[in-house]
Design an enzyme around this catalytic site. Structure first.
Site, PDB file in Angstrom:
ATOM      1  N   SER A 142       0.845  -1.196   0.000  1.00 34.12           N
ATOM      2  CA  SER A 142       0.000   0.000   0.000  1.00 34.12           C
ATOM      3  C   SER A 142       0.875   1.239   0.000  1.00 34.12           C
ATOM      4  CB  SER A 142      -0.903   0.011   1.239  1.00 34.12           C
ATOM      5  OG  SER A 142      -1.551   1.266   1.393  1.00 34.12           O
ATOM      6  N   TYR A 155      -1.506  -0.604  10.235  1.00 29.59           N
ATOM      7  CA  TYR A 155      -1.553  -0.941   8.813  1.00 29.59           C
ATOM      8  C   TYR A 155      -0.320  -0.415   8.093  1.00 29.59           C
ATOM      9  CZ  TYR A 155      -3.416  -1.165   4.023  1.00 29.59           C
ATOM     10  OH  TYR A 155      -3.606  -1.433   2.692  1.00 29.59           O
TER      11      TYR A 155
END
Length: 251
Positions: A142, A155
């Site tokens: 990501s 995350y």
């Protein structure tokens, strides 16, 4: 361009929705036989019914269970007849103020987003070496692992770790003809972004941060996965491909 994916055995985790689903469909569309892995059987079976050139085999697995994850490489060979590619896509992104986060949540994020990738990559890598024909691993990370995002500390940390794991394994396994790369998506219109896409004001604010002035369609994700899964990318390894409409480029 013929990517020579017809008949290849590909394993995709987190394949029941979003970018994982798009990747599985794109790979099967190129003729690959795909073991589509996720926790939701109904969604997987629906995916398996879609008309594509290759075949999609649904398989239920809990990515928090290391024994189940470690067995996936053998399951792929059993179901597909061979294993050539692994796409590590499964992941979770719980949002929370880190001052208030329960560390059990942090541990779960690391288990699914980092440890599961490591466990499956090790199992697949051993299989690739045993086969003697090399292989490819594509880790879906990501832009949060590059820039860091407020309220997404766990995350962001997990995706940063996955990026470094990608690079380390690429360097270690190149001599075995195993290529490992990562894709770092930005803003895509998936189920995970429903809160953004369903609110015009929030969507407008989000899009203003993207030079392309739009969010991407999941179907724009598949071609890059297919390329990195193909033999055309045999000299590409340890790279992180950002696909975000130019958002990280302006930082």
């Amino acid at each position: 361009m013929d990517l020579d994916l017809k008949g290849r055995g590909v394993l995709v985790t987190g394949a029941s929705k979003g970018l994982g689903r798009a990747a599985a469909r794109a790979l099967a569309g190129e003729g690959a036989d795909v073991l589509a892995v996720a926790r939701t059987e109904a969604s997987l079976r629906k995916l398996a019914e879609e008309p594509v050139l290759g075949k999609i085999h649904p398989y239920v697995c809990d990515m928090r269970d290391r024994a189940q994850v470690a067995a996936l490489a053998d399951v792929a060979v059993e179901r597909l007849g061979r294993l050539d590619v692994v796409v590590n896509n499964a992941g979770i992104a719980p949002a929370a103020n880190f001052l208030e986060m329960d560390m059990a949540v942090f541990d779960e994020v690391m288990e699914i987003n980092v440890a599961a990738i490591a466990v499956l990559s090790q199992a697949a890598g051993r299989r690739f070496v045993e086969q003697g024909s090399g292989g490819r691993i594509v880790n879906i990370v990501s832009t949060s692992g590059i820039l860091g995002k407020a309220a997404l500390a766990a995350y962001s940390a997990s995706k940063g770790a996955a990026i470094q794991l990608t690079k380390a394994l690429a360097a270690e396994w190149a001599r075995h003809d195993i290529q490992i790369n990562a894709i770092a998506p930005g803003a895509f219109s998936t189920e995970a972004q429903a809160y953004v896409t369903g609110n015009p004001d929030i969507l407008a604010k989000r899009v203003r941060k993207i030079p392309a002035r739009r969010m991407a369609d999941p179907e724009e994700f598949g071609p890059l996965v297919c390329y990195l899964s193909s033999t055309k990318a045999k000299f590409v390894s340890g790279a992180v491909y950002v696909i975000d409409g130019g958002e990280t480029a302006k930082q």
